[in-house]
Design a protein around this motif. Structure first.
Motif, PDB file in Angstrom:
ATOM      1  N   PRO A   1       0.836  -1.204   0.000  1.00  0.00           N
ATOM      2  CA  PRO A   1       0.000   0.000   0.000  1.00  0.00           C
ATOM      3  C   PRO A   1       0.874   1.258   0.000  1.00  0.00           C
ATOM      4  N   ARG A   2       0.455   2.254  -0.744  1.00  0.00           N
ATOM      5  CA  ARG A   2       1.207   3.512  -0.826  1.00  0.00           C
ATOM      6  C   ARG A   2       0.934   4.331   0.427  1.00  0.00           C
ATOM      7  N   ARG A   3       2.012   4.796   1.046  1.00  0.00           N
ATOM      8  CA  ARG A   3       1.845   5.587   2.265  1.00  0.00           C
ATOM      9  C   ARG A   3       1.330   6.980   1.920  1.00  0.00           C
ATOM     10  N   LEU A   4       0.702   7.621   2.889  1.00  0.00           N
ATOM     11  CA  LEU A   4       0.229   8.995   2.721  1.00  0.00           C
ATOM     12  C   LEU A   4       1.398   9.954   2.914  1.00  0.00           C
ATOM     13  N   PHE A   5       1.555  10.883   1.990  1.00  0.00           N
ATOM     14  CA  PHE A   5       2.564  11.919   2.112  1.00  0.00           C
ATOM     15  C   PHE A   5       1.893  13.176   2.649  1.00  0.00           C
ATOM     16  N   ASP A   6       2.679  14.108   3.149  1.00  0.00           N
ATOM     17  CA  ASP A   6       2.137  15.345   3.718  1.00  0.00           C
ATOM     18  C   ASP A   6       1.138  16.004   2.769  1.00  0.00           C
ATOM     19  N   GLY A   7      -0.025  16.313   3.306  1.00  0.00           N
ATOM     20  CA  GLY A   7      -1.046  17.025   2.545  1.00  0.00           C
ATOM     21  C   GLY A   7      -1.913  16.147   1.666  1.00  0.00           C
ATOM     22  N   GLU A   8      -1.642  14.845   1.605  1.00  0.00           N
ATOM     23  CA  GLU A   8      -2.460  13.955   0.790  1.00  0.00           C
ATOM     24  C   GLU A   8      -3.649  13.441   1.583  1.00  0.00           C
ATOM     25  N   THR A   9      -4.672  13.063   0.835  1.00  0.00           N
ATOM     26  CA  THR A   9      -5.792  12.329   1.418  1.00  0.00           C
ATOM     27  C   THR A   9      -5.755  10.934   0.794  1.00  0.00           C
ATOM     28  N   GLU A  10      -6.655  10.076   1.181  1.00  0.00           N
ATOM     29  CA  GLU A  10      -6.697   8.724   0.614  1.00  0.00           C
ATOM     30  C   GLU A  10      -6.927   8.748  -0.896  1.00  0.00           C
ATOM     31  N   THR A  11      -7.539   9.808  -1.397  1.00  0.00           N
ATOM     32  CA  THR A  11      -7.880   9.855  -2.822  1.00  0.00           C
ATOM     33  C   THR A  11      -7.187  10.964  -3.611  1.00  0.00           C
ATOM     34  N   GLU A  12      -6.564  11.926  -2.934  1.00  0.00           N
ATOM     35  CA  GLU A  12      -5.987  13.085  -3.629  1.00  0.00           C
ATOM     36  C   GLU A  12      -4.528  13.307  -3.254  1.00  0.00           C
ATOM     37  N   LEU A  13      -3.744  13.729  -4.242  1.00  0.00           N
ATOM     38  CA  LEU A  13      -2.377  14.166  -3.979  1.00  0.00           C
ATOM     39  C   LEU A  13      -2.434  15.508  -3.258  1.00  0.00           C
ATOM     40  N   ASN A  14      -1.316  15.927  -2.687  1.00  0.00           N
ATOM     41  CA  ASN A  14      -1.323  17.219  -2.000  1.00  0.00           C
ATOM     42  C   ASN A  14      -1.523  18.342  -3.027  1.00  0.00           C
ATOM     43  N   PRO A  15      -2.029  19.488  -2.593  1.00  0.00           N
ATOM     44  CA  PRO A  15      -2.335  20.582  -3.524  1.00  0.00           C
ATOM     45  C   PRO A  15      -1.126  21.036  -4.361  1.00  0.00           C
ATOM     46  N   ALA A  16       0.057  21.040  -3.782  1.00  0.00           N
ATOM     47  CA  ALA A  16       1.242  21.470  -4.538  1.00  0.00           C
ATOM     48  C   ALA A  16       1.514  20.511  -5.701  1.00  0.00           C
ATOM     49  N   MET A  17       1.393  19.203  -5.467  1.00  0.00           N
ATOM     50  CA  MET A  17       1.591  18.219  -6.542  1.00  0.00           C
ATOM     51  C   MET A  17       0.511  18.372  -7.604  1.00  0.00           C
ATOM     52  N   GLN A  18      -0.719  18.601  -7.184  1.00  0.00           N
ATOM     53  CA  GLN A  18      -1.806  18.789  -8.145  1.00  0.00           C
ATOM     54  C   GLN A  18      -1.537  20.002  -9.030  1.00  0.00           C
ATOM     55  N   GLU A  19      -1.068  21.079  -8.425  1.00  0.00           N
ATOM     56  CA  GLU A  19      -0.771  22.305  -9.177  1.00  0.00           C
ATOM     57  C   GLU A  19       0.375  22.086 -10.159  1.00  0.00           C
ATOM     58  N   ARG A  20       1.441  21.393  -9.713  1.00  0.00           N
ATOM     59  CA  ARG A  20       2.575  21.119 -10.605  1.00  0.00           C
ATOM     60  C   ARG A  20       2.139  20.242 -11.777  1.00  0.00           C
ATOM     61  N   ALA A  21       1.283  19.277 -11.508  1.00  0.00           N
ATOM     62  CA  ALA A  21       0.788  18.407 -12.581  1.00  0.00           C
ATOM     63  C   ALA A  21      -0.021  19.223 -13.590  1.00  0.00           C
ATOM     64  N   ARG A  22      -0.914  20.059 -13.107  1.00  0.00           N
ATOM     65  CA  ARG A  22      -1.704  20.902 -14.012  1.00  0.00           C
ATOM     66  C   ARG A  22      -0.796  21.807 -14.838  1.00  0.00           C
ATOM     67  N   GLY A  23       0.224  22.379 -14.189  1.00  0.00           N
ATOM     68  CA  GLY A  23       1.152  23.274 -14.885  1.00  0.00           C
ATOM     69  C   GLY A  23       1.927  22.590 -15.996  1.00  0.00           C
ATOM     70  N   ALA A  24       2.146  21.295 -15.857  1.00  0.00           N
ATOM     71  CA  ALA A  24       2.869  20.535 -16.878  1.00  0.00           C
ATOM     72  C   ALA A  24       1.907  19.822 -17.835  1.00  0.00           C
ATOM     73  N   GLY A  25       0.603  20.039 -17.641  1.00  0.00           N
ATOM     74  CA  GLY A  25      -0.384  19.401 -18.506  1.00  0.00           C
ATOM     75  C   GLY A  25      -0.534  17.914 -18.259  1.00  0.00           C
ATOM     76  N   LEU A  26      -0.231  17.479 -17.034  1.00  0.00           N
ATOM     77  CA  LEU A  26      -0.296  16.059 -16.694  1.00  0.00           C
ATOM     78  C   LEU A  26      -1.521  15.759 -15.841  1.00  0.00           C
ATOM     79  N   VAL A  27      -2.007  14.547 -15.946  1.00  0.00           N
ATOM     80  CA  VAL A  27      -3.060  14.056 -15.062  1.00  0.00           C
ATOM     81  C   VAL A  27      -2.370  13.209 -14.003  1.00  0.00           C
ATOM     82  N   MET A  28      -2.578  13.547 -12.745  1.00  0.00           N
ATOM     83  CA  MET A  28      -1.989  12.762 -11.661  1.00  0.00           C
ATOM     84  C   MET A  28      -3.054  12.543 -10.590  1.00  0.00           C
ATOM     85  N   ARG A  29      -3.334  11.281 -10.365  1.00  0.00           N
ATOM     86  CA  ARG A  29      -4.250  10.891  -9.297  1.00  0.00           C
ATOM     87  C   ARG A  29      -3.441  10.152  -8.235  1.00  0.00           C
ATOM     88  N   ARG A  30      -3.900  10.152  -7.012  1.00  0.00           N
ATOM     89  CA  ARG A  30      -3.156   9.483  -5.955  1.00  0.00           C
ATOM     90  C   ARG A  30      -3.300   7.971  -6.074  1.00  0.00           C
TER      91      ARG A  30
END
Length: 180
Positions: free
Chosen positions: A34-63
């Motif tokens: 099982p993947r451990r939770l990293f700071d700011g993550e929920t069981e279903t979402e990456l942390n907001p900073a990772m989500q923003e970086r993914a959007r900025g690079a045009g990538l889809v990233m789900r936890r």
């Protein structure tokens, strides 16, 4: 499947990316865990900073819920590199993991990724099963760790090393400075 930041810079500056095998969790059991939770993550979402970086690079990233053992996929990447398709395979595998939580430790999953990237599964499969690339992957991983690399992304540009996400502009500035 979008391009990562380094890929955007590589296209703009006409440079080559030399991806090297690195095992984020070399102690991960063969079946994964099982993947451990990293700071700011929920069981279903990456942390907001990772989500923003993914959007900025045009990538889809789900936890992802699962951390696969990545030895096989790193070995497949070396095969892809021999075939001149490592960039394509990298993007196919990364997209499958981040968009669909694909188990990159499964030979059946790797088969689908390899075929999607244009690799010859009938040639790749016996190489994976025999451990043909295993020593090269483990040596690359040990060399990286011995030099102080402990995670990804890590950039080595003209003797300069930087860990972590960098913007397109930061990467361009460094590459241009090193090239002078």
């Amino acid at each position: 499947m979008g391009l990562g930041r380094l890929d955007i810079v590589a296209k703009e500056l006409d440079i080559t990316i030399d991806r090297r095998p690195f095992l984020l969790r070399p102690d991960c059991p063969p079946e994964g865990q099982p993947r451990r939770l990293f700071d700011g993550e929920t069981e279903t979402e990456l942390n907001p900073a990772m989500q923003e970086r993914a959007r900025g690079a045009g990538l889809v990233m789900r936890r992802p819920q699962w951390s696969p053992n990545t030895l096989y996929v790193q070995e497949a990447t070396l095969y892809a590199k021999e075939q001149g398709l490592d960039d394509r395979f990298h993007h196919v595998a990364a997209s499958a993991y981040w968009e669909e939580s694909a188990d990159l430790g499964s030979l059946e999953v790797i088969r689908g990724l390899a075929e999607k990237a244009g690799l010859d599964w009938s040639e790749l499969r016996p190489r994976l099963e025999s451990g043909h690339y295993r020593d090269a992957v483990l040596e690359s991983n040990e060399t990286a760790r011995a030099s102080g690399i402990g995670g990804t992304p890590t950039y080595l540009i003209g003797g300069w090393r930087k860990f972590g996400d960098l913007s397109v502009e930061e990467l361009k500035t460094i590459i241009e400075a090193v090239g002078r």
